[in-house]
Design a protein around this motif. Structure first.
Motif, mmCIF file in Angstrom:
data_model
loop_
_atom_site.group_PDB
_atom_site.id
_atom_site.type_symbol
_atom_site.label_atom_id
_atom_site.label_comp_id
_atom_site.label_asym_id
_atom_site.label_seq_id
_atom_site.Cartn_x
_atom_site.Cartn_y
_atom_site.Cartn_z
ATOM 1 N N SER A 121 -3.052 0.939 5.367
ATOM 2 C CA SER A 121 -2.818 -0.003 4.270
ATOM 3 C C SER A 121 -4.107 -0.235 3.473
ATOM 4 O O SER A 121 -4.100 -0.201 2.235
ATOM 5 C CB SER A 121 -2.305 -1.333 4.836
ATOM 6 O OG SER A 121 -2.136 -2.281 3.812
ATOM 7 N N ASP A 165 -4.744 0.943 -0.484
ATOM 8 C CA ASP A 165 -5.139 -0.033 -1.507
ATOM 9 C C ASP A 165 -6.435 0.383 -2.198
ATOM 10 O O ASP A 165 -6.557 0.313 -3.431
ATOM 11 C CB ASP A 165 -5.325 -1.419 -0.881
ATOM 12 C CG ASP A 165 -4.017 -2.043 -0.435
ATOM 13 O OD1 ASP A 165 -2.956 -1.491 -0.771
ATOM 14 O OD2 ASP A 165 -4.060 -3.079 0.260
ATOM 15 N N THR A 186 1.949 -8.154 -2.835
ATOM 16 C CA THR A 186 1.240 -6.872 -2.867
ATOM 17 C C THR A 186 -0.108 -7.019 -3.570
ATOM 18 O O THR A 186 -1.124 -6.486 -3.106
ATOM 19 C CB THR A 186 2.091 -5.804 -3.589
ATOM 20 O OG1 THR A 186 3.308 -5.622 -2.870
ATOM 21 C CG2 THR A 186 1.352 -4.473 -3.681
ATOM 22 N N HIS A 210 -3.983 -6.482 -2.101
ATOM 23 C CA HIS A 210 -5.018 -5.676 -2.757
ATOM 24 C C HIS A 210 -6.308 -6.477 -2.937
ATOM 25 O O HIS A 210 -7.401 -5.967 -2.714
ATOM 26 C CB HIS A 210 -4.529 -5.179 -4.130
ATOM 27 C CG HIS A 210 -3.739 -3.907 -4.067
ATOM 28 N ND1 HIS A 210 -2.403 -3.879 -3.773
ATOM 29 C CD2 HIS A 210 -4.110 -2.604 -4.260
ATOM 30 C CE1 HIS A 210 -1.962 -2.617 -3.800
ATOM 31 N NE2 HIS A 210 -2.984 -1.830 -4.086
ATOM 32 N N SER A 229 -8.077 -6.647 0.351
ATOM 33 C CA SER A 229 -8.683 -5.347 0.677
ATOM 34 C C SER A 229 -9.961 -5.123 -0.132
ATOM 35 O O SER A 229 -10.991 -4.712 0.407
ATOM 36 C CB SER A 229 -7.697 -4.204 0.393
ATOM 37 O OG SER A 229 -6.537 -4.309 1.171
#
Length: 297
Positions: free
Chosen positions: A25, A29, A70, A74, A77
């Motif tokens: 994941s 990202d 979502t 991001h 991340s």
């Protein structure tokens, strides 16, 4: 930029011990992020990135129709990545300092009723090795609340029937010892004695607890297919996922008076705020019962 991302992935794997799905994941990202920076912003190194570039990327995600959840992922991340670059002295400043994480609405998890749990448990055919395996997997999931990734990595040695518990390794390689009830122990004992020996292959000698028809450990996708088929057989109209049984495990425990901290421990949640969502589920269900049965509701 690719090298920086790979260094970070190595850090997450070795230093943080994150699970494979989490690593994938992060990598996905960050690849989206670096691709945008290079193609749209014309940036070739992360030291050039400004707050405006990141805001532009988040706007790009929104224009693509990405959900706030979502986009928030991001942001998390990207923020942790830039903090890593700063610690490693790859960059001189962190452009994410004043970036706000989008607020996300926390949706309540879908939960099976007790009748639906019973119907699902009755769906496998215990007269076959595969049926015994299916019944044992369902009972273990509902008895322990473990994740499907934890279920398929269980080894035979992780089950202690005389002591009545299962040992599993969760996120961050953290070990959990989870008690299992008599119902789950009985079917697991039957599977180990009558089902697994017939599935086991002399060629592979796989020590995974749950095997496929080739004698190898069952995959995540394999279990998904099994669950979908059993859900259809049990006439369950809800969109059933492996996590639904985990949600049902937690909700049913709390509805019957279990301590929130104990449920947190069994689920392997690092933060109790994650577990608290199930208290909202139980309150919602209480309101539904009240509305349905109180004469003046």
């Amino acid at each position: 930029m690719e090298d920086n991302i790979q260094d970070y992935m190595h850090f997450l794997l070795v230093e943080k011990g994150l699970a494979k799905n989490t690593l994938e994941s992060y990598q996905r990202d960050l690849k989206n992020y670096s691709k945008y920076l290079q193609k749209v912003e014309g940036i070739s190194t992360f030291s050039e990135v400004t707050r405006g570039n990141i805001v532009g990327f988040l706007g790009h995600l929104k224009n693509q129709g990405k959900s706030s959840k979502t986009i928030a992922r991001h942001v998390a991340s990207i923020r942790s990545f830039h903090q890593f670059l700063l610690r490693e002295k790859t960059v001189e400043q962190d452009p994410t300092v004043h970036i706000e994480t989008p607020k996300t609405e926390r949706s309540l998890p879908k939960v099976l009723s007790l009748a639906e749990v019973e119907a699902l448990m009755e769906a496998p055919d215990e007269g076959t090795p595969l049926g015994l395996r299916e019944k044992a997997m369902l009972e273990i999931l509902y008895a322990t609340g473990i994740r499907v990734s934890e279920l398929i990595t269980l080894k035979v040695e992780d089950v202690h029937l005389t002591m009545g518990f299962v040992r599993c390794i969760g996120k961050g390689n953290k070990e959990r010892i989870i008690p299992i009830g008599q119902t789950a122990m009985n079917i697991l004992q039957k599977y180990l004695e009558e089902g697994r020996p017939q599935l086991r292959s002399s060629k592979h000698r796989d020590e995974s607890l749950f095997l496929n028809h080739h004698g190898k450990g069952l995959s995540r996708q394999g279990f998904w297919k099994i669950l979908k088929a059993l859900s259809k057989k049990a006439n369950i109209e809800k969109d059933l996922t492996p996590h639904t049984l985990r949600h049902s495990f937690a909700t049913h425990l709390l509805e019957n008076g279990a301590d929130l901290r104990a449920v947190q421990e069994m689920l392997g949640h690092a933060d109790i705020s994650t577990t608290q969502i199930y208290t909202h589920v139980t309150k919602t269900r209480l309101k539904d019962v009240y509305s349905k049965y109180h004469p003046r509701a």
